[in-house]
Motif scaffolding. Structure first.
Motif, PDB file in Angstrom:
ATOM      1  N   THR A  32       0.902  -1.406  -0.177  1.00 17.21           N
ATOM      2  CA  THR A  32       0.072   0.019  -0.115  1.00 17.21           C
ATOM      3  C   THR A  32       0.747   1.111   0.017  1.00 17.21           C
ATOM      4  O   THR A  32       2.003   1.222   0.599  1.00 17.21           O
ATOM      5  CB  THR A  32      -0.860  -0.014   1.325  1.00 17.21           C
ATOM      6  OG1 THR A  32      -1.791  -1.075   1.133  1.00 17.21           O
ATOM      7  CG2 THR A  32      -1.722   1.300   1.292  1.00 17.21           C
ATOM      8  N   GLY A  33       0.428   2.253  -0.640  1.00 16.79           N
ATOM      9  CA  GLY A  33       0.984   3.548  -0.551  1.00 16.79           C
ATOM     10  C   GLY A  33       1.460   4.071  -1.845  1.00 16.79           C
ATOM     11  O   GLY A  33       0.856   3.342  -3.054  1.00 16.79           O
ATOM     12  N   SER A  34       2.071   5.102  -2.267  1.00 16.76           N
ATOM     13  CA  SER A  34       2.416   5.784  -3.423  1.00 16.76           C
ATOM     14  C   SER A  34       3.377   5.016  -4.101  1.00 16.76           C
ATOM     15  O   SER A  34       2.943   4.862  -5.369  1.00 16.76           O
ATOM     16  CB  SER A  34       2.717   7.229  -3.147  1.00 16.76           C
ATOM     17  OG  SER A  34       3.804   7.178  -2.504  1.00 16.76           O
ATOM     18  N   SER A  60      -4.658  -3.515   1.453  1.00  9.41           N
ATOM     19  CA  SER A  60      -5.498  -2.480   1.877  1.00  9.41           C
ATOM     20  C   SER A  60      -6.792  -2.674   0.747  1.00  9.41           C
ATOM     21  O   SER A  60      -6.354  -2.898  -0.298  1.00  9.41           O
ATOM     22  CB  SER A  60      -5.148  -1.070   1.750  1.00  9.41           C
ATOM     23  OG  SER A  60      -4.592  -0.698   0.341  1.00  9.41           O
ATOM     24  N   ASP A  91       8.335   3.549   4.981  1.00  7.51           N
ATOM     25  CA  ASP A  91       8.545   5.134   5.552  1.00  7.51           C
ATOM     26  C   ASP A  91       9.784   5.326   5.941  1.00  7.51           C
ATOM     27  O   ASP A  91      10.554   6.218   5.771  1.00  7.51           O
ATOM     28  CB  ASP A  91       7.478   5.436   6.674  1.00  7.51           C
ATOM     29  CG  ASP A  91       6.000   5.304   6.342  1.00  7.51           C
ATOM     30  OD1 ASP A  91       5.734   5.822   5.126  1.00  7.51           O
ATOM     31  OD2 ASP A  91       5.257   4.609   6.636  1.00  7.51           O
ATOM     32  N   GLY A 104       0.484   5.322   5.693  1.00  5.25           N
ATOM     33  CA  GLY A 104      -0.896   5.554   5.030  1.00  5.25           C
ATOM     34  C   GLY A 104      -1.973   4.620   5.872  1.00  5.25           C
ATOM     35  O   GLY A 104      -3.046   4.592   5.578  1.00  5.25           O
ATOM     36  N   ARG A 173      -7.789  12.913   9.804  1.00  5.66           N
ATOM     37  CA  ARG A 173      -8.043  13.198   8.411  1.00  5.66           C
ATOM     38  C   ARG A 173      -9.205  14.078   8.324  1.00  5.66           C
ATOM     39  O   ARG A 173     -10.295  13.563   8.753  1.00  5.66           O
ATOM     40  CB  ARG A 173      -7.921  11.667   7.714  1.00  5.66           C
ATOM     41  CG  ARG A 173      -8.238  12.346   6.133  1.00  5.66           C
ATOM     42  CD  ARG A 173      -8.543  11.018   5.258  1.00  5.66           C
ATOM     43  NE  ARG A 173      -7.369  10.150   4.866  1.00  5.66           N
ATOM     44  CZ  ARG A 173      -7.212   8.845   4.217  1.00  5.66           C
ATOM     45  NH1 ARG A 173      -8.383   8.478   4.167  1.00  5.66           N
ATOM     46  NH2 ARG A 173      -6.142   8.342   4.232  1.00  5.66           N
ATOM     47  N   THR A 180      -9.053   3.012   9.997  1.00  2.00           N
ATOM     48  CA  THR A 180      -8.148   2.106   9.278  1.00  2.00           C
ATOM     49  C   THR A 180      -9.114   1.196   8.605  1.00  2.00           C
ATOM     50  O   THR A 180     -10.493   1.110   9.075  1.00  2.00           O
ATOM     51  CB  THR A 180      -7.352   1.459  10.048  1.00  2.00           C
ATOM     52  OG1 THR A 180      -8.030   0.356  11.012  1.00  2.00           O
ATOM     53  CG2 THR A 180      -6.227   2.037  10.830  1.00  2.00           C
TER      54      THR A 180
END
Ligand SMILES: O=C[C@H](O)[C@H](O)[C@H](O)COP(=O)(O)O
Length: 255
Positions: A32-34, A60, A91, A104, A173, A180
Motif C-alpha cells: 500500500t502507498g504511493s 488495503s 516509511d 498510510g 484526516r 483504518t
C-alpha cells in the motif's frame, strides 16, 4: 489513476526492479502507498503484456481497488494461503532492513501479509533510508474502545524503556479521527530515535488495546532503493553495510 509517465522516477525505478522478480504462477502480496501504487501499475502492464497468471492478495482496500481497476484479480489472503512474495513500500528502512511502515495507516494488514510471505521485497526512494529508525512517527493501530487508557499505557510503557515524554498524537484526516481498514484508530508516536526497535515492537504489542505497531523487524528480505536518475541500489541482509553507506548523506539522510 496517474499515468506511469508522470510517476516519480525513483519510485518507478524501484517498482520496476521488484516487478522484474515476478514469475508466472506466483502468489503475490501487493503493498500500500504511493510507491506500491506505482508497482501495481507496472505489474498490471507486465501481466497484460506477458499474460502472466498470478494470484494476488492486497494489503488495503485502496490497493485492492487500484489493482482491480487495472485488471488484476484480487483474492483474500485466506483464499490464497502462503504467498511467494510481497512487494511493499516503507516509511523508513534501517541498515538491518528493519522498517517503519503505516504512514498510510495500512501497517496492520501489511504486517499480516508480509508475515504470510516467503519473501518481502521493499521498494522506496532514497529519502526512506536512515541510519536509525524513529525520525518518522511510529504508527500504532489501537482499538477505539478504551482509547484514553490505551494511550496512557503506551506512555507509561515508553517511559519504562527510556523513551519518556515522547508526543503521542491521534491521527486525523479532515479534522476527524483516521479510521483504518479494520475500523480502528491510529496513534502516531514521535520517538525521534529508536535505539532498540525489537524492544519497542515487543513492548507496544504487549499492551491491551494495541492492535499492531508499524515496526517491521526481520520481515524484509531485500530492498530496492530508486534514485531520481532511474538507477536502483539493491540492499540485502548479507552485504548491507557496503551497499547502504553510499546512500547516506552527511546529515544522515539518504543522498
Ligand atoms: O500504510 C502505509 C504503508 O506502510 C506504506 O507502504 C508506507 O507508508 C510508504 O508509503 P509511500 O510509498 O507512499 O511513501
Amino acid at each position: 489513476m496517474a499515468d506511469l509517465n508522470d510517476a516519480d522516477p525513483a519510485k518507478l525505478a524501484a517498482a520496476r526492479a521488484a516487478v522484474a522478480l515476478v514469475e508466472d504462477g506466483m502468489k503475490l502480496g501487493l503493498g500500500t502507498g504511493s510507491t506500491a501504487s506505482v508497482m501495481v501499475q507496472v505489474l498490471a502492464e507486465r501481466v497484460k503484456a506477458e499474460g502472466l497468471r498470478l494470484r494476488c492478495a492486497a494489503t488495503s482496500q485502496a490497493t485492492a481497488d487500484l489493482a482491480t481497476s487495472l485488471g488484476l484479480s484480487i483474492e483474500t489472503l485466506d483464499q490464497i494461503g502462503r504467498l511467494d512474495m510481497t512487494i511493499d513500500g516503507a516509511d523508513e528502512i534501517d541498515p538491518d532492513l528493519n522498517l517503519i511502515k503505516g504512514g498510510g495507516g495500512a501497517h496492520l494488514r501489511e504486517k499480516i501479509v508480509a508475515s504470510s510471505s516467503d519473501r518481502m521485497v521493499v521498494i522506496a526512494d532514497g529519502g526512506k533510508v536512515v541510519e536509525r529508525l524513529g525520525l518518522f512517527h511510529l504508527p500504532v493501530e489501537v482499538l477505539e474502545f478504551g482509547l484514553q487508557g490505551t494511550t496512557a499505557r503506551i506512555k507509561a510503557a515508553l517511559d519504562e524503556i527510556g523513551l519518556d515524554g515522547r508526543p503521542i498524537l491521534l491521527r486525523k484526516r479532515d479534522d476527524q479521527p483516521f479510521i483504518t481498514d479494520e475500523g480502528n484508530l491510529i496513534l502516531d508516536l514521535s520517538l525521534e530515535a529508536i535505539p532498540d526497535a525489537a524492544l519497542v515492537n515487543r513492548t507496544l504489542n504487549a499492551l491491551p488495546g494495541v492492535v499492531e505497531n508499524g515496526l517491521f523487524i526481520g520481515l524484509c528480505d531485500q530492498a530496492f532503493v530508486g534514485r531520481d536518475d532511474g538507477t536502483v541500489v539493491e540492499l540485502h541482509h548479507d552485504d548491507i553495510e557496503d551497499e547502504i553507506e553510499p546512500l547516506f548523506g552527511s546529515t544522515g539522510e539518504a543522498n
